[in-house]
Design an enzyme around this catalytic site. Structure first.
Site, PDB file in Angstrom:
ATOM      1  N   SER A   6       0.777  -1.324   0.085  1.00 57.86           N
ATOM      2  CA  SER A   6      -0.215   0.238  -0.106  1.00 57.86           C
ATOM      3  C   SER A   6       0.468   0.940  -0.327  1.00 57.86           C
ATOM      4  O   SER A   6       0.623   2.326   0.582  1.00 57.86           O
ATOM      5  CB  SER A   6      -0.586  -0.348   1.430  1.00 57.86           C
ATOM      6  N   LEU A   7       1.479   1.126  -0.847  1.00 58.33           N
ATOM      7  CA  LEU A   7       2.318   2.783  -0.841  1.00 58.33           C
ATOM      8  C   LEU A   7       2.422   3.092  -2.315  1.00 58.33           C
ATOM      9  O   LEU A   7       2.791   4.512  -2.286  1.00 58.33           O
ATOM     10  CB  LEU A   7       4.370   1.801  -0.468  1.00 58.33           C
TER      11      LEU A   7
ATOM     12  N   ASP B 116      -4.561  -1.370 -10.301  1.00 66.59           N
ATOM     13  CA  ASP B 116      -3.446  -0.174 -11.398  1.00 66.59           C
ATOM     14  C   ASP B 116      -3.674   0.119 -12.517  1.00 66.59           C
ATOM     15  O   ASP B 116      -3.312   1.525 -12.495  1.00 66.59           O
ATOM     16  CB  ASP B 116      -2.204  -0.681 -10.348  1.00 66.59           C
TER      17      ASP B 116
ATOM     18  N   ILE C 266       7.253 -14.886  -0.650  1.00 66.66           N
ATOM     19  CA  ILE C 266       7.570 -16.239  -2.073  1.00 66.66           C
ATOM     20  C   ILE C 266       6.833 -15.673  -3.357  1.00 66.66           C
ATOM     21  O   ILE C 266       7.452 -16.268  -4.555  1.00 66.66           O
ATOM     22  CB  ILE C 266       7.118 -16.956  -1.755  1.00 66.66           C
TER      23      ILE C 266
ATOM     24  N   GLN D 120      17.090   0.358   3.681  1.00 70.95           N
ATOM     25  CA  GLN D 120      18.624  -1.042   3.262  1.00 70.95           C
ATOM     26  C   GLN D 120      18.127  -2.219   3.793  1.00 70.95           C
ATOM     27  O   GLN D 120      18.818  -2.784   2.721  1.00 70.95           O
ATOM     28  CB  GLN D 120      19.131  -0.542   4.754  1.00 70.95           C
TER      29      GLN D 120
ATOM     30  N   CYS E 123     -24.586  -0.026 -13.356  1.00 71.67           N
ATOM     31  CA  CYS E 123     -25.238  -1.303 -13.745  1.00 71.67           C
ATOM     32  C   CYS E 123     -25.733  -2.071 -12.857  1.00 71.67           C
ATOM     33  O   CYS E 123     -27.727  -2.199 -12.919  1.00 71.67           O
ATOM     34  CB  CYS E 123     -23.322  -2.316 -13.279  1.00 71.67           C
ATOM     35  N   LEU E 124     -25.521  -2.930 -11.545  1.00 68.81           N
ATOM     36  CA  LEU E 124     -26.199  -3.176 -10.703  1.00 68.81           C
ATOM     37  C   LEU E 124     -27.447  -2.027 -10.327  1.00 68.81           C
ATOM     38  O   LEU E 124     -28.653  -2.121 -10.251  1.00 68.81           O
ATOM     39  CB  LEU E 124     -25.396  -3.104  -9.346  1.00 68.81           C
TER      40      LEU E 124
ATOM     41  N   MET F  66     -28.869   0.728 -12.052  1.00 66.87           N
ATOM     42  CA  MET F  66     -29.275   0.390 -12.909  1.00 66.87           C
ATOM     43  C   MET F  66     -30.332  -0.735 -13.053  1.00 66.87           C
ATOM     44  O   MET F  66     -31.402  -0.255 -12.896  1.00 66.87           O
ATOM     45  CB  MET F  66     -29.126   0.334 -14.810  1.00 66.87           C
TER      46      MET F  66
ATOM     47  N   ARG G 177     -24.045 -10.070 -15.840  1.00 65.00           N
ATOM     48  CA  ARG G 177     -24.478 -11.134 -16.315  1.00 65.00           C
ATOM     49  C   ARG G 177     -25.730 -10.953 -17.305  1.00 65.00           C
ATOM     50  O   ARG G 177     -26.228 -11.554 -17.773  1.00 65.00           O
ATOM     51  CB  ARG G 177     -24.377 -12.197 -15.259  1.00 65.00           C
TER      52      ARG G 177
ATOM     53  N   HIS H  67     -20.196   0.441 -17.497  1.00 62.66           N
ATOM     54  CA  HIS H  67     -19.259   1.130 -16.497  1.00 62.66           C
ATOM     55  C   HIS H  67     -18.938   2.239 -17.657  1.00 62.66           C
ATOM     56  O   HIS H  67     -17.430   2.615 -17.018  1.00 62.66           O
ATOM     57  CB  HIS H  67     -17.752   0.344 -15.880  1.00 62.66           C
TER      58      HIS H  67
ATOM     59  N   GLU I  71     -17.796   5.091 -15.568  1.00 65.57           N
ATOM     60  CA  GLU I  71     -16.549   5.301 -14.539  1.00 65.57           C
ATOM     61  C   GLU I  71     -15.021   4.907 -14.800  1.00 65.57           C
ATOM     62  O   GLU I  71     -14.052   5.632 -15.021  1.00 65.57           O
ATOM     63  CB  GLU I  71     -17.129   4.926 -12.780  1.00 65.57           C
TER      64      GLU I  71
HETATM   65  N1  GLN Z   1     -24.799  -8.131 -11.104  1.00 68.83           N
HETATM   66  C1  GLN Z   1     -25.217  -7.752 -11.557  1.00 68.83           C
HETATM   67  C2  GLN Z   1     -24.948  -9.127 -12.656  1.00 68.83           C
HETATM   68  O1  GLN Z   1     -24.048  -9.603 -13.393  1.00 68.83           O
HETATM   69  C3  GLN Z   1     -24.371  -6.317 -11.982  1.00 68.83           C
HETATM   70  C4  GLN Z   1     -22.943  -6.117 -12.385  1.00 68.83           C
HETATM   71  C5  GLN Z   1     -22.534  -5.508 -12.404  1.00 68.83           C
HETATM   72  O2  GLN Z   1     -23.379  -4.732 -11.615  1.00 68.83           O
HETATM   73  N2  GLN Z   1     -21.400  -4.755 -12.638  1.00 68.83           N
HETATM   74  O3  GLN Z   1     -25.897  -8.373 -14.156  1.00 68.83           O
END
Ligand code: GLN
Length: 536
Positions: free
Chosen positions: A14-15, A71, A149, A193, A382-383, A385, A463, A508, A510
């Protein structure tokens, strides 16, 4: 020829290795170099798609539908590098490939071993990226902490690679912690070190030490670190704690990290200019004029990393609107206990992000009802919606017990359900609707106005789908379907006609937002939330 920067981490996790790599990437891009970034993760999962956020944080999705480490999100937000499945290697992926070759008989007669077979496969994947994009510099981040490891084969691979590439074509940067001990009022160099000692044991001598510290490092401390770690004094670089992560490229520039890297790699470039970044990102992020409070309703809100890209995209919305976005992280189960009004009456906008599983679903639905009835800007992702559709079906259309078949297999009104082709799938890894899909937007809709165009492409990871059998019924009561996929007519976006700002999308957004180029839906959501705040 492509040059390489290998970045390792020491002392503790976590640096901020990912952000450090992304910031180095930005710094080099500003010198006119074409940069790519790659993450090596030492775990045995083929990808993080099957891990929950407690284990892994957010799963970041690329255009080509790879489920990757978060990342890569930092890489894409800080630089113009477009990531894909090649940008994230895991131990699982490497072993999967080597074992498949072994079964095929590719190594017939031989014993398959970590050295050379696993290390060769790692080197092959690292070199593959450079071939693909004709990059000037590839920055390779090795996940984990030196001494683990699991990361040994990756460290051995970069040790070999540096020899193969030649001294001036690859360098090692080690990110380490230089702690300040309050009781003694002293900065301690010993952990660094030891960490460098551990690296040297396996044949890696770092060229640059990037020292995370809460106090500035004196010349004396830098000299001591240089001496004990066998690094040039100039190459001991201070990485001081900052509140604003987008400042880090500027901080590194002040430390002349770009010049040190270019000298070691024997690269000559034009003088760099981070002025746009400073003006368009850092300044508005540090001293915004307005303030807005957004609730994010999730079930992993106690984890910093579970909704990383959502939080960043909200901040981008703030940067675009000259506003500081205060994020109120609300546990969906707390809403189930205390009610939406008690938890959400102080916010200017409500966002329900993506998620899986039934826990917290009713709390999310309550929050959406509260946003709809009180005309609070709502952004569902997503969820977010799927739950908005369930809420609308239950409380506006009177379809009591409407649900997604993910949460209630026997619901009388499966407004969200699986497509026939999804039902046949047995394996859970990498089998969702993933990556870029196009959608056509309805002219005149809020969404269309936000994007300013009718054809869009966005990243998916889900899904379940809006069940088109209920389309007419929901539309009749005022749900506007503002975006669908061109071929199958799958619902991609919904909005509410009788609401100032209510947009929910199946994808998504974002993952495609950047600090200097905010995603239009985040920009407009923050704008609408600010407007509401100013009006009450
Ligand atoms: N669980 C929901 C699906 O599989 C929404 C998935 C999500 O929000 N990324 O459709």
């Amino acid at each position: 020829m492509t040059k390489y920067i290998f970045v390792t981490g020491g002392v503790v996790s976590s640096l901020g290795k990912g952000i450090a790599c992304a910031s180095i990437g930005r710094l080099l891009e500003s010198k006119g170099l074409k940069v790519a970034l790659q993450k090596c993760d030492p775990y045995i999962n083929v990808d993080p798609g099957t891990m929950n956020p407690y284990q892994h944080g957010e799963v970041y999705v690329t255009d080509d539908g790879a489920e990757t480490d978060l990342d890569l999100g930092h890489y894409e937000r800080f630089t113009s590098c477009a990531t894909s499945k090649e940008n994230n290697i895991t131990t699982g992926k490497i072993y999967y490939s080597v074992i498949s070759k072994e079964r095929r008989g590719d190594y017939l007669g031989g014993t398959v071993q970590v050295i050379p077979h696993i290390t060769d496969e790692i080197k092959h994947h690292i070199r593959l990226l450079a071939k693909k994009g004709k990059y000037d510099v590839v920055i390779v981040e090795i996940g984990g902490t030196v001494g683990d490891i699991e990361s040994l084969p990756f460290l051995e691979a970069i040790r070999q690679l540096r020899l193969e590439l030649g001294r001036n074509n690859a360098i090692n940067i080690h990110l380490t912690l230089v702690p300040y001990i309050r009781a003694a009022d002293e900065i301690k160099t010993k952990p660094t070190q030891h960490s460098v000692g551990k690296l040297r044991e396996i044949g890696i001598q770092p060229d640059i030490l990037l020292c995370r510290t809460e106090k500035p490092l004196s010349k004396k401390v830098k000299a001591k670190i240089a001496l004990f770690c066998n690094v040039e004094e100039d190459s001991v670089v201070q990485a001081i704690d900052v509140n604003e992560i987008y400042q880090i490229p500027l901080i590194f520039k002040q430390e002349r990290l770009d010049e040190i890297i270019l000298k070691l790699l024997n690269l000559k470039c034009k003088d760099n200019d981070l002025k746009d970044w400073e003006k368009n990102v850092v300044k508005p992020a540090i001293s915004p004029k307005y303030e807005v409070k957004i609730a994010v309703i999730g079930k992993y809100i106690e984890l910093q990393d579970a909704y990383k890209s959502i939080y960043e995209a909200l901040r981008h919305g703030g940067i675009a609107n000259n506003a500081k976005v205060e994020i109120k992280k609300v546990d969906a189960e707390v809403i189930e206990e205390k009610g939406a009004c008690a938890t959400l009456s102080d916010v200017d906008g409500i966002l329900v992000p993506g998620g899986f599983g039934v826990r917290g679903i009713e709390g999310k639905i309550n929050a959406i009802r509260y946003a709809r009835e009180n005309r609070i800007p709502y952004f569902g992702i997503c969820l977010g919606m799927q739950t908005a559709v369930i809420e609308f079906a239950r409380n506006v259309c009177g379809l009591k017990k409407a649900n997604s078949t993910e949460f209630d297999k026997t619901t009388p009104y499966p407004v969200i359900s699986l497509l026939e082709e999804q039902k046949k799938i047995k394996n859970l890894g990498g089998t969702m609707r993933l990556g870029l899909w196009s959608a056509i937007l309805k002219r005149g809709s809020l969404t269309f106005r936000a994007y300013g165009k009718s054809h869009i492409e966005e990243r998916h990871r889900h899904r379940y789908e809006f069940n088109n059998e209920f389309k007419a019924r929901l539309e009749k009561e005022g749900l506007l379907i503002s975006g669908i996929t061109p071929k199958q007519g799958l619902v991609e976006l919904v909005e509410l006609k009788a609401h100032p700002w209510f947009i929910a999308c199946q994808f998504h957004p974002e993952f495609r937002s950047k600090p200097d180029k905010c995603h239009p839906l985040f920009r407009e959501f923050i704008k609408a939330s600010l407007k509401r705040r100013k009006s009450i």
